[in-house]
Design an enzyme around this catalytic site. Structure first.
Site, PDB file in Angstrom:
ATOM      1  N   ASP A  18     -31.265 -21.519 -67.560  1.00  0.00           N
ATOM      2  CA  ASP A  18     -31.256 -21.958 -66.167  1.00  0.00           C
ATOM      3  C   ASP A  18     -29.908 -21.700 -65.483  1.00  0.00           C
ATOM      4  OD1 ASP A  18     -33.656 -22.990 -66.991  1.00  0.00           O
ATOM      5  OD2 ASP A  18     -33.287 -25.029 -66.271  1.00  0.00           O
TER       6      ASP A  18
ATOM      7  N   HIS B 292     -35.971 -21.158 -59.925  1.00  0.00           N
ATOM      8  CA  HIS B 292     -35.240 -22.415 -60.143  1.00  0.00           C
ATOM      9  C   HIS B 292     -34.651 -22.905 -58.811  1.00  0.00           C
ATOM     10  CE1 HIS B 292     -33.576 -25.475 -62.711  1.00  0.00           C
ATOM     11  NE2 HIS B 292     -32.315 -25.107 -62.577  1.00  0.00           N
TER      12      HIS B 292
ATOM     13  N   HIS C 189     -30.586 -25.302 -55.782  1.00  0.00           N
ATOM     14  CA  HIS C 189     -30.491 -26.314 -56.842  1.00  0.00           C
ATOM     15  C   HIS C 189     -30.420 -27.753 -56.323  1.00  0.00           C
ATOM     16  CE1 HIS C 189     -29.398 -27.817 -60.898  1.00  0.00           C
ATOM     17  NE2 HIS C 189     -29.959 -26.702 -61.308  1.00  0.00           N
TER      18      HIS C 189
ATOM     19  N   TYR D  49     -32.898 -30.353 -62.802  1.00  0.00           N
ATOM     20  CA  TYR D  49     -32.862 -31.678 -63.451  1.00  0.00           C
ATOM     21  C   TYR D  49     -34.259 -32.128 -63.912  1.00  0.00           C
ATOM     22  CZ  TYR D  49     -28.998 -31.230 -60.181  1.00  0.00           C
ATOM     23  OH  TYR D  49     -27.966 -30.733 -59.434  1.00  0.00           O
TER      24      TYR D  49
ATOM     25  N   HIS E 279     -28.510 -23.078 -70.675  1.00  0.00           N
ATOM     26  CA  HIS E 279     -27.908 -22.657 -69.406  1.00  0.00           C
ATOM     27  C   HIS E 279     -26.987 -21.470 -69.655  1.00  0.00           C
ATOM     28  CE1 HIS E 279     -29.108 -26.860 -68.897  1.00  0.00           C
ATOM     29  NE2 HIS E 279     -29.271 -26.578 -67.624  1.00  0.00           N
TER      30      HIS E 279
HETATM   31 ZN   LIG Z   1     -30.603 -26.120 -63.141  1.00  0.00          ZN
END
Ligand SMILES: [Zn+2]
Length: 229
Positions: free
Chosen positions: A28, A79, A83, A120, A174
Site C-alpha cells: 500500500d 487505494h 489517503h 486504514y 507498505h
Molecule cells: Zn494506506
C-alpha cells in the site's frame, strides 16, 4: 470514465476461500520513487507477483513506476486519491477519491483496477456495498498484518508475514518503508518454505491475470450512467 466490470458479487473480504497454496502479497501507499523500484527488483529475482494498492496522486507524480509495475506482471489497485479516512466522507467526496484514482491508473497504464482497499481499512459496509454496486469494486482488507509501518525490523516483519500466512491469505505491507522492502526476500523464502506462492489479487480470486490480456473483459464504458447515485 471507464470502470471495472464483473466483481462476481464480492463486496468486502479479508481473505479468499481457496485450497490452492496461494497468497496475495499486497503493498500500500506507493508508488515510492526509491523503495518501489527496489521492491520490483526483489520480486523479479524471486519470480513472485504482487498487488500494489496505489495512491492516485502518486501515480500522477510517478507514472513511469506505475507502468513498470504493470510491465513486470504485477497488479495495480485503488487505494484512493489522497489517503483520507473514507468512513468519515460523504458520498460525493468518497466517490471522487475512488473515481479520480481509477481514471489516473487507466490513463497511465491502460487498465482499470478491479479491487480497492480503504486507507486504514476504514470503510462503512454501506460504502462497500455502494462501491460494489455502482463501481464494480470489491473492498479488499487483509488477513495478515505484520505492522511493518511501526518499523519493528526486517526479520520481525518477514516472520510475521510468514507465520500468519495460509492458503488464501491477503498479506498487508507498505512499499514506502525501506525496512519493509528489506524484509521481502526473507518473507518470500519463508512462504516458499511453507509451500506458498505469492500471486496477484486477481489471480488469487481466480479472475486470471490483471492487465493486457484481460483488458477487453475488464473495461466497460460509462456504466455509471445506468446506475445514477
Ligand atoms: Zn494506506
Amino acid at each position: 470514465m471507464p470502470v471495472a466490470s464483473g466483481n462476481h458479487g464480492l463486496v468486502h473480504l479479508n481473505r479468499v476461500e481457496t485450497a490452492r497454496p496461494l497468497v496475495a502479497l499486497t503493498f500500500d501507499d506507493g508508488p515510492h520513487p526509491v523503495h518501489t523500484p527496489r521492491l520490483l527488483d526483489i520480486l523479479a529475482e524471486h519470480r513472485a507477483r504482487a498487488t500494489f494498492y496505489v495512491i492516485g496522486a502518486l501515480v500522477r507524480r510517478y507514472p513511469e513506476i506505475a507502468q513498470r509495475i504493470v510491465a513486470e506482471g504485477h497488479e495495480l489497485a485503488n487505494h484512493t486519491w489522497s489517503h483520507p479516512t473514507l468512513s468519515r466522507l460523504g458520498n460525493a467526496r468518497f466517490l471522487s477519491e475512488i473515481d479520480r484514482t481509477q481514471e489516473i491508473i487507466y490513463q497511465t497504464v491502460g487498465y482499470v483496477p478491479v479491487t480497492m482497499r480503504p486507507p486504514y481499512g476504514a470503510i462503512t459496509m454501506r460504502q462497500s456495498r455502494m462501491l460494489a454496486q455502482e463501481r464494480n469494486l470489491p473492498t479488499i482488507i487483509w488477513s495478515v498484518d505484520p505492522q511493518d509501518w511501526r518499523r519493528p525490523g526486517p526479520s520481525v516483519v518477514a516472520r510475521r508475514m510468514v507465520s500468519g500466512a495460509q492458503p488464501g491469505a491477503i498479506i498487508l505491507a507498505h512499499d514506502i518503508h525501506a525496512p519493509t522492502v528489506r524484509a521481502i526476500p526473507e518473507a518470500l523464502n519463508g512462504l516458499y518454505g511453507r509451500g506458498l506462492r505469492s500471486v496477484t489479487m486477481s489471480e488469487l480470486l481466480g479472475w486470471g491475470q490483471w492487465g493486457p490480456r484481460r483488458r477487453p473483459s475488464r473495461v466497460a464504458r460509462n456504466p455509471e450512467l445506468r446506475h445514477p447515485i
